[in-house]
Design an enzyme around this catalytic site. Sequence first.
Site, short mmCIF file in Angstrom:
data_model
loop_
_atom_site.label_atom_id
_atom_site.label_comp_id
_atom_site.label_asym_id
_atom_site.label_seq_id
_atom_site.Cartn_x
_atom_site.Cartn_y
_atom_site.Cartn_z
N LYS A 108 0.86 -1.19 0.00
CA LYS A 108 0.00 0.00 0.00
C LYS A 108 0.89 1.24 0.00
CE LYS A 108 -3.22 3.05 0.58
NZ LYS A 108 -4.11 3.42 -0.58
N CYS A 127 -2.27 9.82 -6.63
CA CYS A 127 -3.42 9.57 -5.74
C CYS A 127 -4.44 10.69 -5.96
CB CYS A 127 -3.01 9.54 -4.28
SG CYS A 127 -4.46 9.33 -3.20
O1 LIG Z 1 -7.32 6.92 -1.80
C1 LIG Z 1 -6.28 6.23 -1.88
O2 LIG Z 1 -5.60 5.82 -0.91
C2 LIG Z 1 -5.85 5.93 -3.28
N1 LIG Z 1 -6.82 5.53 -4.15
C3 LIG Z 1 -6.56 5.34 -5.48
O3 LIG Z 1 -7.45 4.98 -6.28
N2 LIG Z 1 -5.28 5.51 -5.94
C4 LIG Z 1 -4.28 5.89 -5.13
O4 LIG Z 1 -3.12 6.03 -5.61
C5 LIG Z 1 -4.56 6.09 -3.74
CL1 LIG Z 1 -3.26 6.54 -2.68
#
Ligand SMILES: O=C(O)c1[nH]c(=O)[nH]c(=O)c1Cl
Length: 313
Positions: free
Chosen positions: A44, A131
């Site tokens: 993650k 993100c």
């Molecule tokens: O909301 C998120 O954690 C998230 N959610 C996404 O769809 N892509 C990302 O790179 C991330 Cl970091």
Amino acid sequence: ASLQATFYGHTYENPFMNASGVHCMDTAELDGLATSAAGSFVTKSATAEGRDGNPEPRYVNLELGSINSMGLPNLGLAYYLKDAIQRQTAHPDKPFFLSVASYKGFDEYVANMKAIQDSAYTGLVELNLSCPNVPGKPQMAYDFEDTEKLLTEIFSFYTKPFGVKLPPYFDFMHFDKIAAVLNQFDLKFVNCINSVGNGLYIDDETDTVVIKPKGGFGGIGGEYVKPTALANVRALRQRLNPTIDIIGTGGILTGRDAYEHLLCGASMLQVGTQLYKEGLGVFDRLNSELLDILVAKGYNTIAEFKGKLATLD
Ligand SMILES: O=C(O)c1[nH]c(=O)[nH]c(=O)c1Cl
């Protein structure tokens, strides 16, 4: 026939991985990936400090995919570095990817990469520049100048192998611009695509959005995004130096979807939404379905057709 995938000097049993964010929050989930039929896996995205992330509901599965606004929940970079160093020591034959992001922006990206440079971790890093769910924070990779500045700063001290996770682009001028930036650097790979940012899904019984953060706006994954994912893999493959490999992510539900990403030039393949829906067994199914396609078409290896999408000219 074999699904072996070569990527940055290592031969993986198959090209399949999880997409960062799915089934990779802690050591237990990562152990599950490591012992699954996936060829490799990614953690993650880590920020400097651990984060709770956005209020729930923040992830919803949809008939044709998913919507999420997680808000970068994670256990903090130190946790993932500790796990990664233990893992690389215990299983030096099974390389994986450490994903790193930033909550605060440019300076935190630099600080996080400095921490990895100074650590005992020697493996691949996936620098998440895309993100879409941190309220008030624009995606780094939609700012071409800032992305160039950031990569210049990182390459001034970082000597370990890494690549970048990109958002989808929707215009040839943007494909040209991001490729022109990335081709200046000794990147090992580019991962196309992250979720399609800031979509909106409305529940047909309540006439209400389905996730709480950002008034219901969230990143879209799954079947919805395959045409965009394939286009970004293909466009970046056509523009990037051949020394930069491509990871294809977005809309992989079946062996056929995986095959299409490979046709567009992907070397590794990441599965997010369908892994969330189906669990780790998705990798057994995808391996079987992709192998059946190679056999049916008379291919022995992925190299025989990788990047060989035909056009109508
Ligand atoms: O909301 C998120 O954690 C998230 N959610 C996404 O769809 N892509 C990302 O790179 C991330 Cl970091």
